[in-house]
Design a protein around this motif. Structure first.
Motif, PDB file in Angstrom:
ATOM      1  N   SER A 122       0.532  -1.123   0.104  1.00 50.14           N
ATOM      2  CA  SER A 122       0.250  -0.054  -0.089  1.00 50.14           C
ATOM      3  C   SER A 122       1.645   1.712   0.263  1.00 50.14           C
ATOM      4  O   SER A 122       0.469   1.714  -0.770  1.00 50.14           O
ATOM      5  CB  SER A 122      -0.662  -0.114   1.423  1.00 50.14           C
ATOM      6  N   PHE A 126       1.179   4.252  -2.454  1.00 53.15           N
ATOM      7  CA  PHE A 126       0.362   5.562  -2.154  1.00 53.15           C
ATOM      8  C   PHE A 126       1.614   6.872  -3.304  1.00 53.15           C
ATOM      9  O   PHE A 126       1.494   7.419  -3.613  1.00 53.15           O
ATOM     10  CB  PHE A 126       0.819   6.067  -1.077  1.00 53.15           C
ATOM     11  N   LEU A 129       1.497   6.639  -6.455  1.00 54.89           N
ATOM     12  CA  LEU A 129       0.175   8.440  -7.028  1.00 54.89           C
ATOM     13  C   LEU A 129       0.743   9.522  -6.549  1.00 54.89           C
ATOM     14  O   LEU A 129       0.099  10.596  -6.762  1.00 54.89           O
ATOM     15  CB  LEU A 129      -1.425   7.647  -5.297  1.00 54.89           C
ATOM     16  N   TYR A 181      -7.292   4.026  -7.321  1.00 57.26           N
ATOM     17  CA  TYR A 181      -7.008   5.273  -5.327  1.00 57.26           C
ATOM     18  C   TYR A 181      -7.668   5.575  -5.265  1.00 57.26           C
ATOM     19  O   TYR A 181      -8.089   5.694  -4.015  1.00 57.26           O
ATOM     20  CB  TYR A 181      -5.780   6.149  -6.218  1.00 57.26           C
ATOM     21  N   TYR A 184     -10.004   2.993  -2.598  1.00 47.97           N
ATOM     22  CA  TYR A 184      -8.677   3.410  -1.784  1.00 47.97           C
ATOM     23  C   TYR A 184      -8.723   4.180  -0.369  1.00 47.97           C
ATOM     24  O   TYR A 184      -8.646   3.344   0.461  1.00 47.97           O
ATOM     25  CB  TYR A 184      -7.061   2.728  -2.342  1.00 47.97           C
ATOM     26  N   TYR A 185      -8.833   5.208  -0.772  1.00 44.16           N
ATOM     27  CA  TYR A 185      -8.648   6.718   0.154  1.00 44.16           C
ATOM     28  C   TYR A 185     -10.188   6.568   0.511  1.00 44.16           C
ATOM     29  O   TYR A 185     -10.128   7.028   2.058  1.00 44.16           O
ATOM     30  CB  TYR A 185      -7.876   6.852  -0.590  1.00 44.16           C
TER      31      TYR A 185
END
Length: 429
Positions: A122, A126, A129, A181, A184-185
């Motif tokens: 992860s 991150f 991203l 993303y 996920y967030y």
């Protein structure tokens, strides 16, 4: 803090190159040639990665789905064998490459990462991203400068404002990648611990999609937001009302930004103006003509695919592109591929939710993010080719490999837990 092993570092390097290999480092060579070279580079990188880490190649069953298009090709190509060319050879190789990418990523993950290492994976995603958001920001601020063109050949600024595509060249493909993303967030913000970091990233991701001026990106994001709420209810996550509030908040922010900040969203403004006058912009008109050609010729040459496929005509729709190139066999193959990935990822979500106490929240979070990415690929497939286009094809292969790895963790973890539980139950009885 757990140390990063050499094998894990090699895996991270493969993921980094997936996102940021400088594809266009030789400006004199056409982008299409350099994109093909990128596929070879990733093949070599993953092959070397497996060799230097002494990883035993393992093929997850789901990766064989990538061979469905190959089967359609082998059925249709004999019908025009006399016209066999470099084009046929190239498209025959691509499904094999995607198959290789998938089991290579899976093999590296399965061999060198335990369930306790999901946080590491992860964290790497991150960083990818953050670099993507930074690249998009630099493209908007600096424009079409030489060192950024090494990553993306697409022009940022044109007569209709800006369109920053990050490292994926096409803005709608960048939106497709960001859907992973976003899911996920949002889950991290609503159910996890890092709420402040998550809300900042959610805002930045929405901003990147908003500034992409991708009509497909806007529509797909809206539909996925609705679907995300439905999935949260089906999985009994208890966040449906919070998701609705979050959606209303961002819709309000987007509307206010469009009205108050006087942003130069010429692509969208021009599209809305033409639609209100009963007209279509160039992009929409082109896609309409492509649909007509693909359906007419795909059905006419249902057994072999259209002979015009050899003339370089591009159909910006995955389903119709396969119909156009490989006839009904192609359409059936690509539809089955999407469906297989969709239901496979959905099954993993259910298994992860059912065993969340054993597998942990991070497993559930990644499972749902992968499923949302696959669901997004179906939507983006109607205006592009997210599963086999440049760079996004390898991203999609990585997502499939990650799903297979999450399923492997589920099976292996439960296999180690269930016997002890059974034993304990027997003793108690």
């Amino acid at each position: 803090m757990q140390r990063t092993s050499f094998s894990q570092f090699v895996t991270y390097a493969c993921i980094f190159l997936l996102f940021y290999w400088p594809t266009y480092f030789i400006p004199s060579i056409t982008p299409s040639v350099m994109q093909k070279f990128y596929f070879i580079v990733m093949f070599a990188v993953l092959a070397i990665g497996i060799l230097v880490t002494r990883t035993r190649p393992l093929v997850p069953a789901i990766s064989y789905v990538y061979l469905l298009p190959l089967l359609a090709m082998l059925i249709t190509f004999p019908s025009n064998w006399e016209k066999f060319s470099e084009f046929h050879f190239a498209v025959l190789i691509k499904p094999l490459l995607l198959f290789f990418y998938t089991f290579s990523f899976f093999s590296l993950l399965q061999a060198h990462f335990k369930i306790t290492d999901l946080k590491k994976i992860s964290n790497v995603l991150f960083v990818m991203l953050l670099l993507q958001l930074l690249l998009i920001a630099l493209q908007i601020i600096l424009g079409d400068v030489a060192f950024l063109k090494v990553i993306s050949f697409k022009r940022v600024y044109s007569g209709y404002g800006f369109r920053a595509s990050g490292s994926f060249d096409w803005v709608y493909i960048t939106c497709y990648v960001l859907s992973f993303y976003l899911a996920y967030y949002i889950l991290e913000f609503l159910m996890g611990e890092q709420k402040k970091t998550s809300v900042i990233l959610i805002v930045l991701i929405f901003l990147a999609i908003f500034l992409s001026q991708s009509k497909t990106g806007y529509l797909a994001t809206a539909l996925i937001a609705i679907y995300f709420t439905l999935i949260s209810v089906i999985l009994n996550l208890g966040i449906a009302k919070k998701l609705l509030t979050l959606k209303l908040f961002f819709i309000s922010i987007a509307v206010l930004a469009f009205i108050k900040l006087d942003l130069n969203l010429e692509y969208i403004s021009r599209f809305l103006e033409l639609i209100s006058n009963g007209e279509m912009d160039g992009s929409t008109s082109t896609r309409k003509n492509q649909i007509i050609v693909a359906v007419e010729e795909g059905l006419t040459y249902w057994y072999s695919g259209s002979p015009n496929a050899l003339k370089g005509l591009i159909i910006e729709n995955t389903f119709l592109d396969y119909l156009f190139r490989y006839g009904l066999f192609g359409l059936i193959a690509i539809t089955l591929l999407f469906l297989a990935f969709y239901f496979y990822s959905l099954r993993i979500c259910f298994a992860s939710r059912r065993n969340v106490e054993t597998l942990g929240f991070k497993h559930l979070q990644l499972s749902i993010a992968c499923h949302i990415a696959i669901a997004s690929s179906i939507l983006y497939g109607f205006t592009g080719t997210p599963l086999d286009a440049y760079r996004s094809a390898i991203w999609s292969a990585f997502v499939v490999a990650l799903m297979a790895y999450l399923e492997y963790l589920n099976r292996s973890k439960l296999a180690s837990v269930l016997p002890s539980k059974t034993k304990g139950e027997t003793c108690t009885a």
